[in-house]
Design a protein around this motif. Sequence first.
Motif, mmCIF file in Angstrom:
data_model
loop_
_atom_site.group_PDB
_atom_site.id
_atom_site.type_symbol
_atom_site.label_atom_id
_atom_site.label_comp_id
_atom_site.label_asym_id
_atom_site.label_seq_id
_atom_site.Cartn_x
_atom_site.Cartn_y
_atom_site.Cartn_z
ATOM 1 N N ARG A 228 25.772 40.157 -26.632
ATOM 2 C CA ARG A 228 26.875 39.206 -26.553
ATOM 3 C C ARG A 228 28.183 39.985 -26.600
ATOM 4 N NH1 ARG A 228 28.232 38.127 -32.252
ATOM 5 N NH2 ARG A 228 26.675 39.231 -33.502
ATOM 6 N N SER A 229 29.208 39.395 -26.016
ATOM 7 C CA SER A 229 30.536 40.005 -26.016
ATOM 8 C C SER A 229 31.543 38.872 -26.074
ATOM 9 C CB SER A 229 30.752 40.856 -24.760
ATOM 10 O OG SER A 229 32.008 41.509 -24.784
ATOM 11 N N HIS A 231 32.432 35.404 -26.402
ATOM 12 C CA HIS A 231 31.626 34.186 -26.247
ATOM 13 C C HIS A 231 30.670 34.285 -25.058
ATOM 14 C CE1 HIS A 231 33.661 31.647 -29.269
ATOM 15 N NE2 HIS A 231 34.728 32.359 -28.962
ATOM 16 N N LEU A 260 28.499 30.873 -25.512
ATOM 17 C CA LEU A 260 28.001 30.685 -26.875
ATOM 18 C C LEU A 260 28.414 29.352 -27.467
ATOM 19 C CD1 LEU A 260 28.308 34.247 -28.453
ATOM 20 C CD2 LEU A 260 26.263 33.077 -27.618
ATOM 21 N N PRO A 265 25.416 29.956 -31.905
ATOM 22 C CA PRO A 265 25.496 31.363 -32.327
ATOM 23 C C PRO A 265 24.200 32.115 -32.008
ATOM 24 C CG PRO A 265 26.241 29.898 -34.075
ATOM 25 C CD PRO A 265 25.609 29.024 -33.040
ATOM 26 N N GLN A 266 24.361 33.304 -31.493
ATOM 27 C CA GLN A 266 23.207 34.165 -31.210
ATOM 28 C C GLN A 266 23.430 35.473 -31.970
ATOM 29 O OE1 GLN A 266 20.563 33.023 -29.229
ATOM 30 N NE2 GLN A 266 21.733 31.102 -29.308
ATOM 31 N N ASP A 267 23.497 35.355 -33.293
ATOM 32 C CA ASP A 267 23.888 36.482 -34.128
ATOM 33 C C ASP A 267 22.879 37.624 -34.099
ATOM 34 O OD1 ASP A 267 26.144 35.060 -34.808
ATOM 35 O OD2 ASP A 267 25.325 34.294 -36.684
ATOM 36 N N HIS A 268 21.656 37.346 -33.643
ATOM 37 C CA HIS A 268 20.661 38.424 -33.579
ATOM 38 C C HIS A 268 20.934 39.379 -32.422
ATOM 39 C CE1 HIS A 268 19.292 35.424 -30.698
ATOM 40 N NE2 HIS A 268 18.553 36.362 -30.113
ATOM 41 N N PRO A 270 23.093 42.043 -30.290
ATOM 42 C CA PRO A 270 24.154 43.005 -30.617
ATOM 43 C C PRO A 270 25.468 42.637 -29.932
ATOM 44 C CG PRO A 270 22.614 43.944 -29.017
ATOM 45 C CD PRO A 270 22.011 42.645 -29.488
ATOM 46 N N GLU A 271 26.574 42.798 -30.661
ATOM 47 C CA GLU A 271 27.908 42.578 -30.105
ATOM 48 C C GLU A 271 28.344 43.866 -29.413
ATOM 49 O OE1 GLU A 271 31.555 40.769 -29.185
ATOM 50 O OE2 GLU A 271 29.928 39.779 -30.258
#
Length: 548
Positions: A228-229, A231, A260, A265-268, A270-271
């Motif tokens: 993810r980056s 949103h 997003l 949220p897709q917190d799993h 990596p940003e």
Amino acid sequence: MRVLLLAHSFNSLTQRLWVDLSELGHEVTAEFDVNDAVTLQAVKMARPNVIIAPFLKRAIPESVWKNHLCLVVHPGPPGDRGPAALDWAILEGHQDWGVTVLQAEAGMDEGPVWASRTFPMRLATKSSLYRNEVADGAVEAVLDALSRLQDQDGPVGRPPLAPFKPAVKQAERAIDWTRDDTAAVLRKIRSADGTPGLLDNILDRSVYLHDAHAAAGLSGKPGDLIARSGHAVARATTDGAVWIGHLRAREAHALKLPALDVLGPQDHLPELPGYHDIWYDERHGVGYLHFPFVNGAMSTDQCIRLREAFVKATQRPTKVIALMGGPDFWSNGIHLGTIENALSPAEESWANINAMNDLTREIITCGSHFTLAAMQGNGGAGGVFMALAADLVAAREAVVLNPHYKGMGNLFGSEYWTYLLPRRCGAENAQRVIEARLPMGTEEAERLGLIDCRFGQSVPDFVKLVEEMAEALAADPALDERLAAKRLSRTADEAEKPLDQYRAEELEHMKLNFYGFDPSYHVARYNFIHKVPKSRTPLYLARHRRKG
């Protein structure tokens, strides 16, 4: 000539033709194609020399095209037929494409050709190609056709007809994530962006994909979400990955939103860096701040981040800051989509306009740098007035501006326009501009003082010339004197009437728009976002009805 524009809506191409034909002295009026009876009545009232149809979703009534010259703008080369010409051109990977002005007859896209233009295809979305290459070619071809009509030359002929191609079905551009490489995925998404979007499935949800870009350096199991980056999310292809910035759920009344915001949220994941809606670069004493927001809409979050980026730019050892917007849009002001999606649209409207005001104020009060607004693409509402906060406003020749708010449910507007617009145009012209509700070309905008200069036909040409201008300003020995004079002028203006007072007065009106008893703004916003068709043509466009 008396020209009747017959269109499904007042889209970007229809606006371009309105502006350019009006500038050439033609008597232009418009009618939305609501039904046959309305169209017949409009033709009778307008008594046009020619009817131009830049954007229709159904056939012109036979009684109209048999008795009046009707010129249809088709976004394909001569002989091409069907309602999805540009979709197919992108899907099939054509290197060159075209736009044709042809005479309406019984068969769709089968009439004699009056004029046409060709252009090389960019790797871009359908909407971007339509707004730029197609619109540029259409205007040239329409003017060519009108010249032939005035000279009584008639059409240029009937080209051989290609097989008729119907609208693209979703199955015909569906992505096979286990087989499609990055280029194929991007081609399919771009062929449907912005309408209707490409139907896909993410995390067991049916969604339409928008705003896709190659994700350099990323890879994973094809079809998986891998990063993810901001949103946006990255999804792996067979040879890499793509960033997907926006999605629209396949649900009634669903809106196109940051990815997003739709997926949750897709917190799993990596940003990672890679998807940017704001970036800064610096060369030869000039800082370039880019913000190519989708559709030119600026959410509360985007306004806050852009303000922060601008403030950081003012702390750099440069002399000039060029605000670049994006290639398709400069800015269209507050983000009606995120507002409509909010739990309280009134509260989000208030937050958004205040964030936009905070950004505009930073530009107005910047005393350390010379600021340049470089309008590569179209601008509307508060986005136009944000540009006026800069010391110099430059626009690409083909840009269309809509410097008004009232079409959105009599919205009063803010962004310090009551300070900025009269200062540039004078009080009388400022009031005329804000009340007109009409699109404006750069020629008229320059005459009024709304912009300072216009140049460059293509985006690359315009950007090159802007860079030359900005770097010349940065190298000018007299720039320090100009900046000192700018600070003195701002101090004098502040003493005469503080910016806070302008803002407070504007927001008093906006508070009534957002929270008052008149729901016009909320109704207009809903209709705009959900693309509710107009039931009638506004009188400021249907000039023939005002005469009646």
